[in-house]
Design a protein around this motif. Structure first.
Motif, PDB file in Angstrom:
ATOM      1  N   PHE A 134       9.116  29.406  57.343  1.00 21.08           N
ATOM      2  CA  PHE A 134       9.732  28.424  56.453  1.00 21.08           C
ATOM      3  C   PHE A 134      11.019  27.605  57.029  1.00 21.08           C
ATOM      4  O   PHE A 134      11.639  27.046  56.382  1.00 21.08           O
ATOM      5  CB  PHE A 134       9.960  28.834  55.141  1.00 21.08           C
ATOM      6  N   GLY A 135      11.029  28.051  58.444  1.00 23.20           N
ATOM      7  CA  GLY A 135      12.107  26.976  59.184  1.00 23.20           C
ATOM      8  C   GLY A 135      13.420  27.443  58.694  1.00 23.20           C
ATOM      9  O   GLY A 135      14.261  26.614  58.967  1.00 23.20           O
ATOM     10  N   MET A 136      13.652  28.719  58.658  1.00 25.32           N
ATOM     11  CA  MET A 136      14.927  29.195  58.426  1.00 25.32           C
ATOM     12  C   MET A 136      15.847  29.171  59.561  1.00 25.32           C
ATOM     13  O   MET A 136      15.322  29.340  60.878  1.00 25.32           O
ATOM     14  CB  MET A 136      15.046  30.611  58.110  1.00 25.32           C
ATOM     15  N   TYR A 273      15.595  31.848  48.113  1.00 25.28           N
ATOM     16  CA  TYR A 273      14.608  31.297  46.903  1.00 25.28           C
ATOM     17  C   TYR A 273      15.075  29.765  46.954  1.00 25.28           C
ATOM     18  O   TYR A 273      14.367  28.608  46.919  1.00 25.28           O
ATOM     19  CB  TYR A 273      14.965  31.839  45.729  1.00 25.28           C
ATOM     20  N   GLY A 274      16.346  29.286  47.027  1.00 26.25           N
ATOM     21  CA  GLY A 274      17.044  28.046  46.879  1.00 26.25           C
ATOM     22  C   GLY A 274      16.579  27.140  47.855  1.00 26.25           C
ATOM     23  O   GLY A 274      16.120  26.101  47.940  1.00 26.25           O
ATOM     24  N   THR A 275      16.590  27.803  49.233  1.00 26.36           N
ATOM     25  CA  THR A 275      16.095  27.029  50.546  1.00 26.36           C
ATOM     26  C   THR A 275      14.819  26.713  50.343  1.00 26.36           C
ATOM     27  O   THR A 275      14.144  25.606  50.787  1.00 26.36           O
ATOM     28  CB  THR A 275      16.531  27.578  51.655  1.00 26.36           C
ATOM     29  N   THR A 276      13.655  27.503  49.839  1.00 23.97           N
ATOM     30  CA  THR A 276      12.443  27.192  50.115  1.00 23.97           C
ATOM     31  C   THR A 276      11.717  26.582  48.750  1.00 23.97           C
ATOM     32  O   THR A 276      10.828  25.944  48.697  1.00 23.97           O
ATOM     33  CB  THR A 276      11.475  28.733  49.995  1.00 23.97           C
ATOM     34  N   GLN A 277      12.380  26.920  47.432  1.00 30.92           N
ATOM     35  CA  GLN A 277      11.871  26.419  46.232  1.00 30.92           C
ATOM     36  C   GLN A 277      12.626  24.978  45.866  1.00 30.92           C
ATOM     37  O   GLN A 277      12.066  24.075  45.390  1.00 30.92           O
ATOM     38  CB  GLN A 277      11.995  27.223  45.296  1.00 30.92           C
ATOM     39  N   LEU A 282      23.190  22.958  53.279  1.00 32.77           N
ATOM     40  CA  LEU A 282      24.550  23.379  53.315  1.00 32.77           C
ATOM     41  C   LEU A 282      25.353  23.202  52.433  1.00 32.77           C
ATOM     42  O   LEU A 282      26.464  24.205  51.958  1.00 32.77           O
ATOM     43  CB  LEU A 282      25.211  22.729  54.931  1.00 32.77           C
ATOM     44  N   SER A 283      25.312  22.337  51.655  1.00 30.95           N
ATOM     45  CA  SER A 283      26.448  21.974  50.361  1.00 30.95           C
ATOM     46  C   SER A 283      25.966  23.021  49.234  1.00 30.95           C
ATOM     47  O   SER A 283      27.013  23.645  48.894  1.00 30.95           O
ATOM     48  CB  SER A 283      26.318  20.520  50.023  1.00 30.95           C
ATOM     49  N   GLU A 284      24.701  23.112  48.993  1.00 29.06           N
ATOM     50  CA  GLU A 284      24.447  24.202  47.788  1.00 29.06           C
ATOM     51  C   GLU A 284      24.676  25.683  48.393  1.00 29.06           C
ATOM     52  O   GLU A 284      25.241  26.501  47.755  1.00 29.06           O
ATOM     53  CB  GLU A 284      22.995  24.211  47.841  1.00 29.06           C
ATOM     54  N   LEU A 285      24.558  25.803  49.771  1.00 23.33           N
ATOM     55  CA  LEU A 285      24.676  27.252  50.335  1.00 23.33           C
ATOM     56  C   LEU A 285      26.243  27.533  50.114  1.00 23.33           C
ATOM     57  O   LEU A 285      26.673  28.770  50.118  1.00 23.33           O
ATOM     58  CB  LEU A 285      24.030  27.331  51.488  1.00 23.33           C
TER      59      LEU A 285
END
Length: 464
Positions: A134-136, A273-277, A282-285
């Motif tokens: 998933f490109g992490m 979960y947030g990055t995939t769904q 970066l702002s959210e993280l």
């Protein structure tokens, strides 16, 4: 009178990047400025270049003052990553100050007693799979301080911990199987079914990840046996605090510590979960890490003012790395200002038109490796290079799948080498750029050799 021998000193990381900045600036005077026309590709959602539309534009060389201005512009351009690093390290720093971090590592060592050697390879495999599927990538930056601390506490050095994260995820990202940000976009632009040819890329992933794990653990064993052989023996890591394996064995892991580590685990779960769904970036993280930092601080018994003081301490410790990120980004600013990136794509791709398929495939890998210096973004590099490389493959009778494979190799593995990319990770780790190169260049050569072998094999078996 005997003359004193001058000791050869390696330049500071900022000086190294500064020298490269001067070279790139001079290139804007030498390389003809040019551009491709661009259109929006609905299938990939990327703005891609129009093949055959390259044209020269007015030369826009970057002057000395503009070059210096690019340093400030680079800071602004990379501000999302810079501040993400502040907040991510703030969380780890808070965990260290509460005692939960090393207490948790101590408990992990007790559980894995006799099998501690498996901890780092297992995580490298996990990071590799996440990067490949998933490109992490940037999401793991916040884990760098944690793994540096784990490695030091296990009797290795900070470089082992940092390399576990960086090489694990870089290798997976480069040997991508389903990565939507590289393979997905590249195959979409090339007109190939998304996910096609995955069987060969799985083989590539296994081979590359095995090589990376072998290399890291070989160095780790050497350092544990003889600490004087550590490349970073004179580097102070902010998460170290004089922790040794013996001291850590005696640390308690209280109920409060367990609760804090549960919060950390939930934070990582929410990150995935947030990055995939939801497509968090970066702002959210950053917001996620800010919230977690305050929760951890409160659970650790700190008041709001003390939490803020701890965060300022954390920010001061990672300032070196934050500045490195902005300074490295200035290289891209100068190249864009000088309009030389499209010209480089044009001249390098033109050199591959009249050579045999096997040589052309290797040439594509080389070209993509070089392009990654100038276009560090995987999706950006796909949008610029794949329209050309796909049509080039057609013109010489090569399947477009091999052009995609060359792109993914070149875009990904040089992430461990080019300063436009690795300076960010080195800055977060607190490792001088020259020390990283001393560690990583042999692996990069081995990785490149394996790229050449696998791309030639793909050509020979008619991979598609």
């Amino acid at each position: 009178m005997e003359k004193k021998k001058r000791k050869l000193s390696v330049p500071h990381t900022y000086v190294i990047i500064g020298i490269i900045l001067v070279i790139v600036t001079l290139m804007t005077y030498v390389i003809p400025a040019g551009q491709y026309d661009r259109v929006m590709d609905e299938a990939s959602g990327q703005e891609i270049i129009v093949t055959g539309s390259y044209h020269h534009v007015e030369q826009t060389p970057v002057g000395p003052f503009k070059m210096v201005t690019a340093l400030a512009e680079g800071m602004v351009d990379a501000s999302d990553i810079i501040f993400f690093c502040f907040f991510a390290y703030g969380l780890v720093y808070m965990m260290i100050k509460t005692g939960a971090f090393y207490g948790g590592v101590s408990a992990l060592k007790r559980v894995m007693r006799g099998k501690e050697i498996l901890i780092l390879p297992v995580f490298m495999i996990v990071f590799g799979i996440c990067g490949s599927t998933f490109g992490m990538y940037e999401e793991v930056y916040g884990l760098l301080p944690a793994f540096i601390g784990i490695a030091i506490a296990m009797g290795y050095d900070g470089l082992v911990g940092g390399a576990t994260v960086v090489l694990g995820v870089v290798t997976g990202f480069a040997a991508a199987t389903l990565n939507p940000f590289t393979i997905g976009i590249a195959q979409g632009i090339a007109g190939l079914p998304i996910g096609s040819g995955v069987w060969y890329r799985i083989i590539c992933l296994v081979l590359f990840e095995a090589l990376a794990i072998w290399y890291v653990m070989r160095y780790a064993h050497r350092v544990k046996k003889d600490p004087s052989r550590s490349i970073v023996r004179d580097v102070h890591f902010n998460v170290d605090e004089g922790m040794t394996s013996e001291k850590m064995e005696k640390l308690p892991f209280t109920g409060r510590h367990k609760l804090i580590m549960l919060v950390f685990a939930c934070t990582i779960g929410l990150l995935v979960y947030g990055t995939t769904q939801f497509g968090w970036y970066l702002s959210e993280l950053s917001a996620l890490f800010i919230i977690a930092m305050f929760v951890v601080g409160l659970l650790g018994g700190f008041g709001p003012s003390e939490i803020c003081r701890k965060f300022v301490e954390a920010a001061s410790e990672i300032l070196f790395g934050a500045v490195v990120i902005g300074v490295a980004r200035s290289l891209v600013v100068v190249m864009n200002e000088g309009n030389i990136i499209d010209s480089l794509v044009y001249y390098m791709s033109s050199a591959l038109t009249d050579v045999p398929n096997g040589i052309a495939a290797v040439g594509m890998v080389i070209v993509q490796n070089i392009l990654n210096f100038f276009i560090p973004s995987g999706s950006g590099q796909a949008a610029v290079s794949m329209p050309i490389m796909a049509n080039l493959a057609d013109s010489i009778g090569m399947h477009r799948q091999i052009a995609v494979l060359a792109f993914q190799f070149g875009d990904g593995f040089s992430n461990m080498f080019w300063p436009t990319v690795i300076a960010t990770e080195c800055g977060i780790m607190g490792i001088p750029l020259q020390k990283w190169y001393k560690f990583a260049w042999p692996l990069f050569i081995m990785m490149f050799a394996l790229q050449v072998v696998l791309i030639v094999v793909a050509t020979m078996i008619g991979y598609q």
